[in-house]
Design a protein around this motif. Sequence first.
Motif, PDB file in Angstrom:
ATOM      1  N   ALA A  11       0.833  -1.205   0.000  1.00 55.71           N
ATOM      2  CA  ALA A  11       0.000   0.000   0.000  1.00 55.71           C
ATOM      3  C   ALA A  11       0.859   1.243   0.000  1.00 55.71           C
ATOM      4  CB  ALA A  11      -0.895   0.013   1.217  1.00 55.71           C
ATOM      5  N   SER A  12       0.538   2.161  -0.797  1.00 57.04           N
ATOM      6  CA  SER A  12       1.251   3.434  -0.799  1.00 57.04           C
ATOM      7  C   SER A  12       0.218   4.529  -0.724  1.00 57.04           C
ATOM      8  CB  SER A  12       2.066   3.577  -2.077  1.00 57.04           C
ATOM      9  OG  SER A  12       1.190   3.711  -3.156  1.00 57.04           O
ATOM     10  N   THR A  13       0.688   5.730  -0.564  1.00 58.08           N
ATOM     11  CA  THR A  13      -0.270   6.829  -0.486  1.00 58.08           C
ATOM     12  C   THR A  13      -1.063   6.933  -1.775  1.00 58.08           C
ATOM     13  OG1 THR A  13       1.532   8.246  -1.142  1.00 58.08           O
ATOM     14  CG2 THR A  13       0.952   8.244   1.174  1.00 58.08           C
ATOM     15  N   GLN A  14      -0.454   6.521  -2.867  1.00 57.84           N
ATOM     16  CA  GLN A  14      -1.158   6.630  -4.141  1.00 57.84           C
ATOM     17  C   GLN A  14      -2.247   5.568  -4.266  1.00 57.84           C
ATOM     18  OE1 GLN A  14       2.123   7.129  -4.012  1.00 57.84           O
ATOM     19  NE2 GLN A  14       2.180   9.241  -4.740  1.00 57.84           N
ATOM     20  N   ASN A  15      -1.945   4.370  -3.804  1.00 60.36           N
ATOM     21  CA  ASN A  15      -2.924   3.311  -4.035  1.00 60.36           C
ATOM     22  C   ASN A  15      -3.735   2.984  -2.799  1.00 60.36           C
ATOM     23  OD1 ASN A  15      -1.365   1.773  -2.377  1.00 60.36           O
ATOM     24  ND2 ASN A  15      -0.476   0.500  -3.966  1.00 60.36           N
ATOM     25  N   SER A  16      -3.665   3.842  -1.801  1.00 61.92           N
ATOM     26  CA  SER A  16      -4.371   3.525  -0.567  1.00 61.92           C
ATOM     27  C   SER A  16      -5.877   3.538  -0.724  1.00 61.92           C
ATOM     28  CB  SER A  16      -3.982   4.515   0.520  1.00 61.92           C
ATOM     29  OG  SER A  16      -4.361   5.797   0.121  1.00 61.92           O
ATOM     30  N   THR A  17      -6.358   4.134  -1.765  1.00 59.05           N
ATOM     31  CA  THR A  17      -7.804   4.191  -1.948  1.00 59.05           C
ATOM     32  C   THR A  17      -8.308   3.036  -2.802  1.00 59.05           C
ATOM     33  OG1 THR A  17      -7.426   5.664  -3.793  1.00 59.05           O
ATOM     34  CG2 THR A  17      -7.962   6.689  -1.708  1.00 59.05           C
ATOM     35  N   ASN A  18      -7.425   2.067  -3.055  1.00 60.63           N
ATOM     36  CA  ASN A  18      -7.851   0.945  -3.881  1.00 60.63           C
ATOM     37  C   ASN A  18      -9.022   0.198  -3.288  1.00 60.63           C
ATOM     38  OD1 ASN A  18      -5.952   1.511  -5.698  1.00 60.63           O
ATOM     39  ND2 ASN A  18      -4.567  -0.160  -5.200  1.00 60.63           N
TER      40      ASN A  18
ATOM     41  N   GLU B 221       4.274 -15.729   3.074  1.00 64.70           N
ATOM     42  CA  GLU B 221       4.937 -15.832   1.769  1.00 64.70           C
ATOM     43  C   GLU B 221       3.948 -16.068   0.637  1.00 64.70           C
ATOM     44  OE1 GLU B 221       7.852 -18.842   2.233  1.00 64.70           O
ATOM     45  OE2 GLU B 221       8.921 -17.752   3.784  1.00 64.70           O
ATOM     46  N   GLN B 222       2.685 -16.033   0.982  1.00 64.97           N
ATOM     47  CA  GLN B 222       1.687 -16.262  -0.053  1.00 64.97           C
ATOM     48  C   GLN B 222       1.734 -15.137  -1.077  1.00 64.97           C
ATOM     49  OE1 GLN B 222      -1.562 -16.246   2.562  1.00 64.97           O
ATOM     50  NE2 GLN B 222      -1.076 -18.235   3.411  1.00 64.97           N
ATOM     51  N   SER B 223       1.647 -15.511  -2.281  1.00 67.84           N
ATOM     52  CA  SER B 223       1.728 -14.507  -3.333  1.00 67.84           C
ATOM     53  C   SER B 223       0.382 -13.843  -3.542  1.00 67.84           C
ATOM     54  CB  SER B 223       2.178 -15.179  -4.618  1.00 67.84           C
ATOM     55  OG  SER B 223       1.964 -14.318  -5.685  1.00 67.84           O
ATOM     56  N   SER B 224       0.410 -12.593  -3.804  1.00 67.16           N
ATOM     57  CA  SER B 224      -0.841 -11.882  -4.066  1.00 67.16           C
ATOM     58  C   SER B 224      -1.203 -11.954  -5.542  1.00 67.16           C
ATOM     59  CB  SER B 224      -0.696 -10.422  -3.660  1.00 67.16           C
ATOM     60  OG  SER B 224       0.298  -9.835  -4.447  1.00 67.16           O
ATOM     61  N   GLY B 225      -0.311 -12.459  -6.327  1.00 66.71           N
ATOM     62  CA  GLY B 225      -0.589 -12.552  -7.751  1.00 66.71           C
ATOM     63  C   GLY B 225      -0.454 -11.240  -8.476  1.00 66.71           C
ATOM     64  N   SER B 226       0.206 -10.305  -7.859  1.00 60.68           N
ATOM     65  CA  SER B 226       0.322  -8.985  -8.490  1.00 60.68           C
ATOM     66  C   SER B 226       1.779  -8.656  -8.829  1.00 60.68           C
ATOM     67  CB  SER B 226      -0.241  -7.908  -7.555  1.00 60.68           C
ATOM     68  OG  SER B 226       0.527  -7.896  -6.391  1.00 60.68           O
ATOM     69  N   SER B 227       2.580  -9.651  -8.911  1.00 55.37           N
ATOM     70  CA  SER B 227       3.998  -9.392  -9.136  1.00 55.37           C
ATOM     71  C   SER B 227       4.263  -8.730 -10.482  1.00 55.37           C
ATOM     72  CB  SER B 227       4.783 -10.696  -9.046  1.00 55.37           C
ATOM     73  OG  SER B 227       4.245 -11.604  -9.980  1.00 55.37           O
ATOM     74  N   GLY B 228       3.352  -8.883 -11.404  1.00 56.28           N
ATOM     75  CA  GLY B 228       3.553  -8.264 -12.712  1.00 56.28           C
ATOM     76  C   GLY B 228       3.275  -6.784 -12.718  1.00 56.28           C
ATOM     77  N   GLU B 229       2.777  -6.258 -11.614  1.00 59.07           N
ATOM     78  CA  GLU B 229       2.402  -4.844 -11.574  1.00 59.07           C
ATOM     79  C   GLU B 229       3.486  -4.024 -10.888  1.00 59.07           C
ATOM     80  OE1 GLU B 229      -1.357  -4.744  -9.626  1.00 59.07           O
ATOM     81  OE2 GLU B 229      -2.033  -6.486 -10.751  1.00 59.07           O
ATOM     82  N   GLN B 230       4.730  -4.207 -11.314  1.00 54.98           N
ATOM     83  CA  GLN B 230       5.820  -3.483 -10.673  1.00 54.98           C
ATOM     84  C   GLN B 230       5.697  -1.990 -10.924  1.00 54.98           C
ATOM     85  OE1 GLN B 230       8.325  -4.532  -8.734  1.00 54.98           O
ATOM     86  NE2 GLN B 230       7.608  -6.632  -8.733  1.00 54.98           N
ATOM     87  N   SER B 231       5.935  -1.248  -9.869  1.00 55.45           N
ATOM     88  CA  SER B 231       5.848   0.204 -10.001  1.00 55.45           C
ATOM     89  C   SER B 231       7.111   0.732 -10.664  1.00 55.45           C
ATOM     90  CB  SER B 231       5.698   0.821  -8.605  1.00 55.45           C
ATOM     91  OG  SER B 231       5.901   2.185  -8.694  1.00 55.45           O
ATOM     92  N   SER B 232       6.929   1.786 -11.435  1.00 59.70           N
ATOM     93  CA  SER B 232       8.088   2.372 -12.087  1.00 59.70           C
ATOM     94  C   SER B 232       8.723   3.457 -11.231  1.00 59.70           C
ATOM     95  CB  SER B 232       7.653   2.947 -13.438  1.00 59.70           C
ATOM     96  OG  SER B 232       6.665   3.916 -13.209  1.00 59.70           O
ATOM     97  N   GLN B 233       8.086   3.843 -10.148  1.00 58.84           N
ATOM     98  CA  GLN B 233       8.616   4.904  -9.306  1.00 58.84           C
ATOM     99  C   GLN B 233       9.829   4.391  -8.533  1.00 58.84           C
ATOM    100  OE1 GLN B 233       5.388   6.162  -6.839  1.00 58.84           O
ATOM    101  NE2 GLN B 233       4.659   7.614  -8.347  1.00 58.84           N
ATOM    102  N   SER B 234      10.811   5.220  -8.401  1.00 60.76           N
ATOM    103  CA  SER B 234      11.996   4.824  -7.651  1.00 60.76           C
ATOM    104  C   SER B 234      12.024   5.484  -6.275  1.00 60.76           C
ATOM    105  CB  SER B 234      13.252   5.194  -8.434  1.00 60.76           C
ATOM    106  OG  SER B 234      13.240   6.586  -8.656  1.00 60.76           O
ATOM    107  N   SER B 235      11.107   6.446  -6.054  1.00 62.67           N
ATOM    108  CA  SER B 235      11.095   7.144  -4.766  1.00 62.67           C
ATOM    109  C   SER B 235      10.530   6.238  -3.681  1.00 62.67           C
ATOM    110  CB  SER B 235      10.261   8.402  -4.884  1.00 62.67           C
ATOM    111  OG  SER B 235       8.960   8.039  -5.255  1.00 62.67           O
ATOM    112  N   LYS B 236      10.719   6.694  -2.442  1.00 60.65           N
ATOM    113  CA  LYS B 236      10.225   5.900  -1.317  1.00 60.65           C
ATOM    114  C   LYS B 236       8.699   5.996  -1.210  1.00 60.65           C
ATOM    115  CE  LYS B 236      14.248   5.808   1.659  1.00 60.65           C
ATOM    116  NZ  LYS B 236      14.840   6.286   2.912  1.00 60.65           N
ATOM    117  N   GLN B 237       8.148   4.927  -0.667  1.00 62.22           N
ATOM    118  CA  GLN B 237       6.697   4.910  -0.499  1.00 62.22           C
ATOM    119  C   GLN B 237       6.363   4.623   0.954  1.00 62.22           C
ATOM    120  OE1 GLN B 237       5.602   1.845  -3.301  1.00 62.22           O
ATOM    121  NE2 GLN B 237       4.784   3.396  -4.681  1.00 62.22           N
ATOM    122  N   ILE B 238       5.200   5.068   1.356  1.00 63.09           N
ATOM    123  CA  ILE B 238       4.744   4.739   2.708  1.00 63.09           C
ATOM    124  C   ILE B 238       3.977   3.428   2.637  1.00 63.09           C
ATOM    125  CG2 ILE B 238       3.397   5.511   4.694  1.00 63.09           C
ATOM    126  CD1 ILE B 238       3.721   8.382   3.575  1.00 63.09           C
ATOM    127  N   LEU B 239       4.360   2.521   3.492  1.00 67.91           N
ATOM    128  CA  LEU B 239       3.793   1.176   3.440  1.00 67.91           C
ATOM    129  C   LEU B 239       3.072   0.866   4.740  1.00 67.91           C
ATOM    130  CD1 LEU B 239       3.853  -1.884   2.402  1.00 67.91           C
ATOM    131  CD2 LEU B 239       5.995  -2.034   3.645  1.00 67.91           C
TER     132      LEU B 239
END
Lengths: 370, 445
Positions: free
Chosen positions: B206-213, B249-267
């Motif tokens: 979760a990041s500030t950008q996707n927190s409203t998902n 270690e369960q996968s969320s199945g979202s590994s293909g959705e890598q973010s292109s941002q290199s900055s830090k995110q709030i998790l």
Amino acid sequence: MIKDITGRQAIILMAIVMCATKFFVLPSNLLTTGHQTVIYVMLLFFVVEFLLLLVMVRVSMLHPDKTFYELLCDSVGVVVAKIVYVLFFVFFIFKLCINIIETYTFFLDTLYDELSSVLYLLPIILLAFYMTYIGLRSIGRSAELLWVFVFLGLAVALIASIPNADFGYMLPIFDGEVDNAISVLSSNSLWFGDYLVYLFFFGKIKFQKNYFTKFAIVCGIVMAVIVLFMAVVYCIFPYTMGMIHYGVSDITHITAHITNIGNLDWLNTTLWTFASIIQTVIFAYCAERCLSAVFNIKYKYISSSISLLILTAVLFILNFRLTTLIAFVQSPVRFLLPILLFVALNIITVHFICRSKQKKQNRMRGIIYD
Amino acid sequence: MTKKEIRKGYLAILIVALIILLPIFIALPQQAQDRTLILAFGIDKMQEQYEVSAQIMVPESSQSGYKEKREVKSSVGKTIDQAIASLQLNEGKDIGVAHANILIINEQAIGEDINSVLDYFIRNRDIGYLTIATTPNSAKEMLEISANSSSDKDSLLRLISYNNENIFGTDSTLNKLLFGYYSPAQTSIISRLQLSSSSSQSSSQASTQNSTNEQSGSGESQSSSGESSSGQQSSQPMTAGNSQSSGSEQSSGSSGEQSSQSSKQILNDGSIVVLKSGKVVVTLDPLQYRGFHWLMPTKSSSFIELNNINNEYFKDATVVLDIINSKESIEYEITSDNIPIIKFNTELEYSISSIQQSEYDADIYAESMNDSTDVISKALQNLIDSEVQGAINLSKQYQIDILNIYDKFHQKYGKKFDKIVQFNEGDYLRDVEVYVNVKVKENKI
């Protein structure tokens, strides 16, 4: 005698007056040290208060054309009646101080960053003067118009807050020390006894059908709601009551925070203002009546002005500070209400004894009593 | 003077008062000119001093309308009050805290008692209800990242609240914290935020950008949480053993959705910090916390992974369940031997969200669904039982009463329970036993 208010208006006025100031700082004052035990003790106290109120209603119905002052004079004489009315005047001035300072601090903390006490007081004093001068009829009519908003605000606060309350905290019953709860309750006695206002409606009510029953039902419900409200506040904040400032605002504030629906407390605050205003005006009216009776002041604007000037002076002495007010109200001044209750009880008893004697004499004379 | 004359006179006074007052109020300056509007506070500790950071709102009007620009200002002081007073001096304005609804505290700043940090915020009547989060990272940096993000001012609040409301029900507010602090259990929990570089984390975090998902995001956030929390354990003041790390270690199945941002995110990975008497005693990862969550009334729908499911159709399969409905009852009893017992009964309704196995035969899909209810139900029962027992063991180990067990027994048994507490010298959790009874039902619609 001209009847100023209808039975319906009297019931509405009593319902508003009985609960208006009980939802601000009183929950915190009572429950911080008294815990849930104080709620059970308060419930017992309300039962006594309710019965006493019903006796008052019955007396007012038996003497629909006499004011309480006239009844007092008939029962105990003019001098005692005047002394009682002086006590009542002091009582209502204190009640007005509680109401005005509480509401002022409430506004200051919830709606404004800065609020001049003079600017706040000025319109209230002007309104109180005007309404007192115009008389009970206009107060009754205003209450009839505004009661929906007042109780809508309370209903919203309760309905929104009840799901957040864990009523398990009302258990075990009488967990704490009962004598401590009684002590806490007596320290805050001046927040109670609002029902004494009814004595000033004597002789002014146009009784309608089933007045007594309706009155008993509404006042019973209002007292139950007050107890429920205290229980809700305690069950939301059982361990943090000392940090709660205004019950009616805090319970809705936390609900708004949890449900993310915005500042519900502001809506509630605004609606609850009506109750506060009506109570202020009623207390000002009662204080004016007391002064008028004690000094036989013929002109209302004189007695009203003097009583409001005294009120203003007391408010400035207390410096509009809630902490000063609480310390003052919890001082020996708190015994004023028990004294008044004692006086009211005794006068009613004396009156009934006199009345029954009179009945007996009339029967002996063969006159059918009215 | 007649009543009519007085009424007229009053009306005249009112009109005059309005005429005089109206221009005065119109001419009053904007509050923003003499107030710094604070949206969020951050507290860090630098040696023996506190650094208080404030995310402030700088309202700006633009051609397109009104813009909410946010900045972070900070100041240092020996006490929180001193730092805030210094902040006011530096800004040259009073601070307006009525809109402040977030407080992020660095775990170092908590120290021996969080109350010493919170006292200013508790006493200040202008501050409403704060949502609190701790962080092992810099609180100031966290506020800066939030301020620089393109999302709106409430995104950080939503980030904490989303986890609270939709996944684990962690009520991370100041009120709830103080409730625990002043309760006989003296146990409070707070949400934990972390900073992560997006290049090393999957975008499911979760990041500030996707927190409203939407809901799907919540499931991903939960399942990914174990990974990060286990990775962060060394930096925590005290971390419980990750006995169920396999679930993390369960996968969320979202590994293909890598973010292109290199900055830090709030998790927000769903981990929580547990405080006893205001001091951090343990940090629980989401799966450890889930054991407690089963016994909580705030329990909400969530995704659960069952590993190593085997029957005639499944071979070491991982089945992801979506809990649709749950009904639970908790009974608190004290036996004749003065043993406090918790009887937890729950009825769950689930639907299968996904099945993962290496040799999956699509032809038997429908058949497997019909015949596998028993094996899945049993696995779910075992999982819940082990998680609940694990939670109770953690409670005993650290003497943390997250579930307010004290209150429940005290409410029912009063002085009888007080005697048990006295007998156990305050450690009333020592002898507590829990019995779990799970009934499950599959929703196949």
